[in-house]
Write a protein that holds these residues in place. Structure first.
Motif, PDB file in Angstrom:
ATOM      1  N   ASN A   1       0.596  12.198   6.152  1.00 15.96           N
ATOM      2  CA  ASN A   1       0.961  11.054   6.971  1.00 15.96           C
ATOM      3  C   ASN A   1      -0.164  10.032   6.924  1.00 15.96           C
ATOM      4  O   ASN A   1      -1.333  10.391   6.765  1.00 15.96           O
ATOM      5  CB  ASN A   1       1.202  11.456   8.426  1.00 15.96           C
ATOM      6  CG  ASN A   1       2.590  12.023   8.636  1.00 15.96           C
ATOM      7  OD1 ASN A   1       3.514  11.720   7.894  1.00 15.96           O
ATOM      8  ND2 ASN A   1       2.729  12.859   9.659  1.00 15.96           N
TER       9      ASN A   1
ATOM     10  N   LEU B   1       0.884   3.086  14.419  1.00 13.01           N
ATOM     11  CA  LEU B   1       2.046   3.569  13.699  1.00 13.01           C
ATOM     12  C   LEU B   1       1.656   4.763  12.842  1.00 13.01           C
ATOM     13  O   LEU B   1       0.636   4.741  12.139  1.00 13.01           O
ATOM     14  CB  LEU B   1       2.626   2.473  12.803  1.00 13.01           C
ATOM     15  CG  LEU B   1       3.185   1.225  13.506  1.00 13.01           C
ATOM     16  CD1 LEU B   1       3.626   0.206  12.460  1.00 13.01           C
ATOM     17  CD2 LEU B   1       4.354   1.591  14.407  1.00 13.01           C
TER      18      LEU B   1
ATOM     19  N   CYS C   1       2.917   6.684   9.764  1.00 11.65           N
ATOM     20  CA  CYS C   1       3.848   6.491   8.653  1.00 11.65           C
ATOM     21  C   CYS C   1       3.932   7.751   7.796  1.00 11.65           C
ATOM     22  O   CYS C   1       2.906   8.285   7.366  1.00 11.65           O
ATOM     23  CB  CYS C   1       3.408   5.320   7.767  1.00 11.65           C
ATOM     24  SG  CYS C   1       3.235   3.761   8.629  1.00 11.65           S
ATOM     25  N   ASN C   2       5.160   8.190   7.520  1.00 12.12           N
ATOM     26  CA  ASN C   2       5.322   9.268   6.556  1.00 12.12           C
ATOM     27  C   ASN C   2       5.380   8.679   5.146  1.00 12.12           C
ATOM     28  O   ASN C   2       5.292   7.467   4.954  1.00 12.12           O
ATOM     29  CB  ASN C   2       6.575  10.093   6.867  1.00 12.12           C
ATOM     30  CG  ASN C   2       7.827   9.233   6.924  1.00 12.12           C
ATOM     31  OD1 ASN C   2       7.939   8.218   6.233  1.00 12.12           O
ATOM     32  ND2 ASN C   2       8.769   9.639   7.768  1.00 12.12           N
TER      33      ASN C   2
ATOM     34  N   ASN D   1       7.840   8.381   3.005  1.00 11.16           N
ATOM     35  CA  ASN D   1       8.978   7.504   2.744  1.00 11.16           C
ATOM     36  C   ASN D   1       8.772   6.107   3.332  1.00 11.16           C
ATOM     37  O   ASN D   1       9.085   5.091   2.694  1.00 11.16           O
ATOM     38  CB  ASN D   1      10.258   8.124   3.312  1.00 11.16           C
ATOM     39  CG  ASN D   1      10.688   9.359   2.554  1.00 11.16           C
ATOM     40  OD1 ASN D   1      10.374   9.507   1.377  1.00 11.16           O
ATOM     41  ND2 ASN D   1      11.397  10.252   3.219  1.00 11.16           N
ATOM     42  N   THR D   2       8.242   6.068   4.561  1.00  9.86           N
ATOM     43  CA  THR D   2       7.977   4.771   5.189  1.00  9.86           C
ATOM     44  C   THR D   2       6.911   4.012   4.425  1.00  9.86           C
ATOM     45  O   THR D   2       7.025   2.798   4.206  1.00  9.86           O
ATOM     46  CB  THR D   2       7.529   4.971   6.644  1.00  9.86           C
ATOM     47  OG1 THR D   2       8.539   5.679   7.367  1.00  9.86           O
ATOM     48  CG2 THR D   2       7.279   3.625   7.323  1.00  9.86           C
ATOM     49  N   LEU D   3       5.873   4.711   4.005  1.00 14.55           N
ATOM     50  CA  LEU D   3       4.806   4.070   3.242  1.00 14.55           C
ATOM     51  C   LEU D   3       5.330   3.531   1.911  1.00 14.55           C
ATOM     52  O   LEU D   3       4.947   2.445   1.466  1.00 14.55           O
ATOM     53  CB  LEU D   3       3.677   5.076   2.995  1.00 14.55           C
ATOM     54  CG  LEU D   3       2.375   4.509   2.421  1.00 14.55           C
ATOM     55  CD1 LEU D   3       1.775   3.473   3.352  1.00 14.55           C
ATOM     56  CD2 LEU D   3       1.380   5.637   2.163  1.00 14.55           C
TER      57      LEU D   3
ATOM     58  N   HIS E   1       8.401   2.559   1.404  1.00 17.51           N
ATOM     59  CA  HIS E   1       9.211   1.386   1.736  1.00 17.51           C
ATOM     60  C   HIS E   1       8.327   0.149   1.928  1.00 17.51           C
ATOM     61  O   HIS E   1       8.647  -0.943   1.429  1.00 17.51           O
ATOM     62  CB  HIS E   1      10.011   1.648   3.007  1.00 17.51           C
ATOM     63  CG  HIS E   1      10.765   0.458   3.517  1.00 17.51           C
ATOM     64  ND1 HIS E   1      11.867  -0.052   2.872  1.00 17.51           N
ATOM     65  CD2 HIS E   1      10.546  -0.347   4.602  1.00 17.51           C
ATOM     66  CE1 HIS E   1      12.321  -1.110   3.536  1.00 17.51           C
ATOM     67  NE2 HIS E   1      11.539  -1.308   4.580  1.00 17.51           N
ATOM     68  N   ILE E   2       7.223   0.303   2.640  1.00 19.30           N
ATOM     69  CA  ILE E   2       6.293  -0.810   2.840  1.00 19.30           C
ATOM     70  C   ILE E   2       5.760  -1.292   1.502  1.00 19.30           C
ATOM     71  O   ILE E   2       5.666  -2.503   1.243  1.00 19.30           O
ATOM     72  CB  ILE E   2       5.130  -0.379   3.768  1.00 19.30           C
ATOM     73  CG1 ILE E   2       5.661  -0.095   5.180  1.00 19.30           C
ATOM     74  CG2 ILE E   2       4.053  -1.457   3.817  1.00 19.30           C
ATOM     75  CD1 ILE E   2       4.614   0.466   6.124  1.00 19.30           C
TER      76      ILE E   2
END
Length: 213
Positions: free
Chosen positions: A158, A176, A178-179, A181-183, A185-186
């Motif tokens: 994470n 925040l 971030c996992n 997948n979120t990272l 996406h960013i």
């Protein structure tokens, strides 16, 4: 003015704005384009004061008040967009031409923008002070489980981030977690933004901003 706060923060033109300007401008005599551009400016600085004028104009021109109101709002959006992007009147004209707006309306809008650019910029500044957070910094660290007794336990890192923003001179911190997948996406969104910066229009805007200092 408060009705425009959310729009002032976004500074994004919609397809509806372009369509409204294209359609309604064809229904109006070109001699009144300048009057509606002045109403659009008034609609930004004092929205409530334009209601009676719009209703009266709709009656004279035999057009629905809602149609004229949408026309004025779309002009307002273009003016705010240009001020937010620090466009020159020539840049605004180029944008309008690329959107297939009638030449008479383009001329009227650019004249209003040229004469009142400082007023529009001031409206944007007030909107930002009123509630728009601005980016200041980001700090991050990676958190990851280094060992597990279970062979089935997949180690997933994470990224813990701390975002600092400014509002009315005060800093605000947001945390925040971030996992992966979120990272990812960013990362993809930033790559997309970077690719847009390489377009001809973006490079032209950057040159103009640099010229303004």
């Amino acid at each position: 003015y408060n009705e425009y706060k959310s729009y002032l923060r976004m500074l994004i033109l919609s397809d509806n704005d372009r369509t409204v300007l294209q359609d309604v401008a064809q229904k109006l005599p070109s001699v009144v384009h300048g009057d509606f551009c002045r109403l659009a400016l008034q609609n930004i600085t004092s929205p409530k004061s334009t209601v009676k004028t719009v209703n009266s104009a709709a009656l004279k021109l035999d057009i629905e008040p809602a149609v004229l109101s949408g026309f004025i709002t779309s002009i307002s959006h273009y003016l705010i967009y240009a001020a937010g992007k620090k466009m020159t009147p020539e840049d605004l004209a180029g944008t309008l031409d690329s959107h297939s707006i009638s030449s008479d309306l383009v001329e009227s809008m650019c004249q209003i923008y040229r004469d009142n650019c400082s007023v529009l910029v001031d409206c944007l500044a007030k909107a930002n002070v009123a509630g728009h957070n601005t980016y200041k910094s980001i700090e991050w660290r990676i958190e990851c489980q280094v060992a597990s007794r279970s062979l089935r336990n997949v180690v997933m890192p994470n990224v813990f981030t701390r975002w600092t923003t400014m509002n009315k001179g005060e800093s605000h911190e947001t945390y925040l977690n971030c996992n992966v997948n979120t990272l990812q996406h960013i990362t993809n969104e930033l790559k997309h933004a970077q690719s847009e910066m390489n377009t001809l229009h973006s490079r032209k805007m950057i040159r103009n901003l640099n010229r303004l200092g």
